[in-house]
Design a protein around this motif. Structure first.
Motif, PDB file in Angstrom:
ATOM      1  N   ILE A 155     -31.026 -83.290   7.316  1.00  0.00           N
ATOM      2  CA  ILE A 155     -32.095 -83.583   5.458  1.00  0.00           C
ATOM      3  C   ILE A 155     -32.104 -82.021   5.445  1.00  0.00           C
ATOM      4  O   ILE A 155     -32.122 -80.931   6.130  1.00  0.00           O
ATOM      5  CB  ILE A 155     -33.254 -84.331   6.159  1.00  0.00           C
ATOM      6  CG1 ILE A 155     -34.608 -83.102   7.357  1.00  0.00           C
ATOM      7  CG2 ILE A 155     -33.069 -85.786   6.988  1.00  0.00           C
ATOM      8  CD1 ILE A 155     -36.004 -83.779   6.799  1.00  0.00           C
ATOM      9  N   SER A 156     -32.333 -82.187   4.527  1.00  0.00           N
ATOM     10  CA  SER A 156     -32.368 -80.346   3.497  1.00  0.00           C
ATOM     11  C   SER A 156     -33.143 -79.717   3.465  1.00  0.00           C
ATOM     12  O   SER A 156     -34.501 -80.398   3.925  1.00  0.00           O
ATOM     13  CB  SER A 156     -32.379 -81.465   1.619  1.00  0.00           C
ATOM     14  OG  SER A 156     -33.125 -81.575   1.527  1.00  0.00           O
ATOM     15  N   GLY A 157     -33.297 -78.272   3.219  1.00  0.00           N
ATOM     16  CA  GLY A 157     -34.346 -77.896   3.382  1.00  0.00           C
ATOM     17  C   GLY A 157     -35.867 -77.796   3.126  1.00  0.00           C
ATOM     18  O   GLY A 157     -36.832 -78.362   3.174  1.00  0.00           O
ATOM     19  N   PRO A 181     -45.535 -71.374   2.207  1.00  0.00           N
ATOM     20  CA  PRO A 181     -44.951 -72.132   2.422  1.00  0.00           C
ATOM     21  C   PRO A 181     -43.243 -71.973   1.936  1.00  0.00           C
ATOM     22  O   PRO A 181     -42.367 -73.360   2.258  1.00  0.00           O
ATOM     23  CB  PRO A 181     -45.776 -73.447   2.177  1.00  0.00           C
ATOM     24  CG  PRO A 181     -46.575 -72.673   0.974  1.00  0.00           C
ATOM     25  CD  PRO A 181     -46.703 -71.293   1.864  1.00  0.00           C
ATOM     26  N   THR A 182     -42.876 -71.941   0.592  1.00  0.00           N
ATOM     27  CA  THR A 182     -42.131 -71.989   0.275  1.00  0.00           C
ATOM     28  C   THR A 182     -41.186 -70.644  -0.314  1.00  0.00           C
ATOM     29  O   THR A 182     -40.449 -70.923  -0.612  1.00  0.00           O
ATOM     30  CB  THR A 182     -42.429 -72.116  -1.462  1.00  0.00           C
ATOM     31  OG1 THR A 182     -43.246 -70.289  -1.803  1.00  0.00           O
ATOM     32  CG2 THR A 182     -43.016 -73.184  -1.459  1.00  0.00           C
ATOM     33  N   THR A 183     -40.891 -69.813   1.008  1.00  0.00           N
ATOM     34  CA  THR A 183     -40.645 -68.740   0.759  1.00  0.00           C
ATOM     35  C   THR A 183     -38.904 -68.986   1.625  1.00  0.00           C
ATOM     36  O   THR A 183     -38.380 -68.462   0.614  1.00  0.00           O
ATOM     37  CB  THR A 183     -41.050 -67.558   2.003  1.00  0.00           C
ATOM     38  OG1 THR A 183     -42.546 -66.899   1.952  1.00  0.00           O
ATOM     39  CG2 THR A 183     -40.745 -66.246   1.575  1.00  0.00           C
ATOM     40  N   GLN A 190     -38.637 -74.326  -4.712  1.00  0.00           N
ATOM     41  CA  GLN A 190     -40.741 -74.495  -4.403  1.00  0.00           C
ATOM     42  C   GLN A 190     -41.252 -74.771  -5.547  1.00  0.00           C
ATOM     43  O   GLN A 190     -42.467 -75.534  -5.070  1.00  0.00           O
ATOM     44  CB  GLN A 190     -40.023 -72.973  -4.407  1.00  0.00           C
ATOM     45  CG  GLN A 190     -39.921 -72.141  -3.800  1.00  0.00           C
ATOM     46  CD  GLN A 190     -39.711 -69.979  -4.262  1.00  0.00           C
ATOM     47  OE1 GLN A 190     -39.997 -70.116  -5.303  1.00  0.00           O
ATOM     48  NE2 GLN A 190     -38.853 -69.487  -3.313  1.00  0.00           N
ATOM     49  N   ALA A 191     -41.057 -74.581  -6.723  1.00  0.00           N
ATOM     50  CA  ALA A 191     -41.752 -75.550  -7.772  1.00  0.00           C
ATOM     51  C   ALA A 191     -41.748 -76.511  -7.678  1.00  0.00           C
ATOM     52  O   ALA A 191     -43.853 -77.084  -7.468  1.00  0.00           O
ATOM     53  CB  ALA A 191     -41.373 -75.914  -9.216  1.00  0.00           C
ATOM     54  N   GLN A 192     -41.479 -77.747  -6.964  1.00  0.00           N
ATOM     55  CA  GLN A 192     -41.452 -79.198  -5.967  1.00  0.00           C
ATOM     56  C   GLN A 192     -42.529 -79.031  -5.394  1.00  0.00           C
ATOM     57  O   GLN A 192     -43.576 -79.687  -5.308  1.00  0.00           O
ATOM     58  CB  GLN A 192     -39.692 -79.216  -5.673  1.00  0.00           C
ATOM     59  CG  GLN A 192     -39.045 -80.307  -6.648  1.00  0.00           C
ATOM     60  CD  GLN A 192     -37.931 -80.713  -6.540  1.00  0.00           C
ATOM     61  OE1 GLN A 192     -38.386 -81.233  -4.815  1.00  0.00           O
ATOM     62  NE2 GLN A 192     -37.065 -80.903  -7.193  1.00  0.00           N
TER      63      GLN A 192
END
Lengths: 328, 337
Positions: A155-157, A181-183, A190-192
């Motif tokens: 599955i995707s990142g 968590p978004t690095t 990231q926004a999602q």
């Protein structure tokens, strides 16, 4: 009573034959129920070590943790390892930086979500998988029935990070620690993920400690922000005050170094001089002094104290940026 | 995957929710939606592709793996169906062969005996075919026993660390310091009465430290990994972390090693028999013993007695090595995707 009250938390790494290194130096902060608190700073300032110390996940040997971590009045540092283990994942959830390496590569996603439910809520595998399906659905993973059976590398990142969030929130913890968590994700994802986190935190009333070096994340999410430098809190303020009037030269520098679309063309990006390697030990003065534009003699004579500010925050600086200077 | 029906030019099959009175744009949208659903359905059945299936797919594309697997398959088939394939009883001494035996002649191929006689007037081909059973049996059991003990020790060392790890690893150091065959000979010599099980056990014990070290190393690496930290952050119990999170991820290298060890075990077992330390039952056909008993003694008279069993050992060992190497490549996580 605060949900989490960290008092004078220090972590000293000590290897045999080497000089001890203080990664976290008497850090104190509180988290109220449902609140989102940011821990901000550049690499090596002690953000992640703080979070690992709160979770009791630092290695048993080679370090010394002192201070108090009161979770609803109980000092987590004094708990027996078994009791702490029962609390991890149930009372405090955690999300890590790299979603791929944080998932077990040989276990399907569904089983990994189910595992924590089985562990803390005593669910049977079947029931747990049903709940896992709902959880994956709740974090916005499309086609959850299929994803349940898939392995992390398939599955995707973004989806992996959603799955990790689902795992962390499976037992409805009262506190969630998100360590950058978004690095590892690209900007659109990231926004999602941030939106999802914000929504879940709002929905469930979970308090959130957001560890990040990304001021954009702070701006969008945090109620209160703790700026760490060299293992100490140098400025604490509510989000609005921090972005409106950063008082510490370090915070000011951080905000100034964010590239802006409306800046004059050809203008150089602002950067903070030097690097973390230039720090002086806190015992001798302000660690930031060698890189600071506002440095005064007092800065090199001893560590400045953390003092309350007029706007309800705290500041550790002898010569703060004046309130009139307008930034961003 | 099913052929998508919505190709350029052909209209999408009418679906229940399609509203025919809309304009072009909607129809295009509907078509796209139908296509998407088809694609989703086509891939939905698969569910998760397991790592094993993924590795198998890669193995099938590797010629070395195919050669190795073919050799092993033939070898196993021969071993299983030996009584059906072999033209004669491997133990029986045939008068028409013994009558022609003398100090400097051993009869070669003749009617009914395609590879001729061995030094006692038995059918060489039948003995070679039956020998595969012995080789397979000894190789597989020696490897399995070695694997089991090695995995147990390695898992304990890797999971507990500290002084347990230290003691276990020093023991394996001692074992690894001795040359494998020498250690095996010593172990066999220690047994009061040699049998095929002493050979199996000796070869198994020789291979224990290899498995233990390998597993311990990857267990330690797993202990530092992010997903184990993540599991700890979820409060997963230590037992569960070791058994479900560390061990399965650490086993890949060990499984590959097991395939490679099979060939080593076969060679080591054959070496022991060759040296006369194997099964004392001279009637039992065993490649190593055939090589040692007759091959060497009668090499001047009939070198084929040495060639055939030697060739058999080499080919089978090669088969396992080829497959083992190919498996290592296929299961290497760096090659994934």
């Amino acid at each position: 009573m605060s949900l989490l009250d960290v008092r004078d938390l220090s972590v000293v790494f000590q290897r045999r034959g080497e000089r001890p290194f203080t990664a976290v130096d008497k850090v104190s902060f509180t988290v109220e129920p449902g609140q989102t608190v940011g821990l901000v700073g550049e690499s090596g300032c002690g953000k992640s070590v703080t979070s690992l110390a709160i979770m009791g996940l630092l290695p048993k040997r080679g370090n010394k943790v002192t201070g108090e971590v009161l979770f609803e009045g109980t000092d987590l540092l004094k708990l027996r390892p078994d009791d702490m283990r029962d609390r991890r994942g149930r009372d405090i959830g955690m999300i890590f930086q790299d979603p791929l390496s944080s998932l077990n590569p040989v276990i399907p996603i569904g089983v990994q979500v189910a595992e924590v439910l089985e562990r803390h809520q005593g669910r049977e595998r079947k029931q747990a998988l049903r709940e896992a399906r709902e959880l994956l659905d709740a974090v916005g993973i499309p086609d959850p029935d299929r994803r349940l059976k898939e392995y992390p590398h398939q599955i995707s990142g973004g989806m992996r990070q959603r799955a990790l969030i689902a795992i962390a929130l499976a037992c409805k913890p009262r506190l969630l620690i998100a360590d950058e968590p978004t690095t590892a994700l690209d900007v659109t994802i990231q926004a999602q993920i941030l939106t999802l986190l914000k929504q879940l935190v709002d929905d469930t009333g979970t308090a959130l400690i957001m560890i990040t070096h990304d001021l954009g994340v702070v701006a969008g999410l945090c109620d209160t922000v703790n700026v760490l430098y060299g293992g100490k809190v140098v400025e604490r303020a509510r989000r609005h005050e921090l972005f409106g009037q950063p008082r510490h030269p370090y915070t000011h520098g951080l905000l100034n170094s964010v590239p802006r679309l409306d800046s004059i063309r050809g203008e150089r990006l602002h950067a903070i001089r030097g690097s973390v390697a230039d720090n002086i030990p806190w015992t001798e003065g302000c660690a930031f002094a060698p890189r600071c534009d506002n440095v005064v003699d007092a800065c090199l004579e001893g560590p400045p104290p953390l003092e309350p500010t007029a706007t309800g925050g705290d500041l550790r600086c002898n010569n703060p940026v004046s309130e009139e200077v307008a930034v961003p | 995957m099913t052929e998508p029906t919505t190709q350029a030019g052909t209209p999408a099959p009418r679906r229940k929710d399609e509203r025919p009175d809309r304009g072009n744009v909607t129809r295009l949208g509907d078509r796209k939606k139908a296509r998407l659903e088809e694609l989703a359905q086509a891939s939905a059945g698969k569910g998760g592709v397991s790592l094993l299936r993924d590795a198998l797919r890669r193995l099938r594309r590797n010629p070395a793996a195919i050669v190795g697997a073919t050799i092993i398959a033939l070898f196993v088939l021969v071993a299983i169906f030996a009584p059906l394939i072999a033209p004669h009883d491997p133990v029986q001494r045939f008068d028409e062969l013994t009558s022609r035996l003398s100090a400097d002649t051993i009869p070669g191929p003749s009617d009914g005996f395609p590879l001729g006689s061995d030094e006692l007037g038995r059918d060489l081909l039948s003995r070679l075919i039956y020998g595969s059973r012995q080789t397979l049996f000894v190789g597989v059991f020696a490897t399995l026993i070695g694997l089991a003990i090695g995995v147990l020790l390695g898992a304990i060392a890797g999971a507990f660390g500290g002084w347990v790890d230290n003691i276990l690893m020093r023991v394996t150091d001692v074992m690894l310091a001795l040359p494998a065959l020498l250690l095996a000979i010593t172990l066999v010599a220690l047994a009061s009465r040699s049998s095929q099980w002493t050979v199996i056990l000796a070869v198994a014990i020789v291979n224990v430290p290899v498995f233990a070290r390998l597993l311990r190393g990857s267990m330690l690496a797993q202990r530092e990994s992010d997903h184990v930290l993540a599991a700890r952050a979820l409060g997963v119990k230590k037992r569960s972390i070791v058994l479900r999170h560390m061990l399965p991820n650490a086993m890949t290298a060990v499984i590959v090693q097991a395939t490679l060890t099979l060939s080593v075990a076969i060679i080591e077992a054959a070496s022991l028999s060759f040296l006369g330390l194997g099964d004392p039952d001279r009637d039992r056909a065993e490649w190593g013993a055939m090589l040692g008993d007759a091959g060497v003694r009668y090499f001047e008279v009939r070198p084929e007695l040495a060639y055939y069993p030697a060739l058999a050992i080499i080919v089978v060992a090669l088969g396992f090595t080829l497959l083992g190497e190919a498996m290592r490549e296929a299961l290497d996580p760096k090659n994934r995707r």
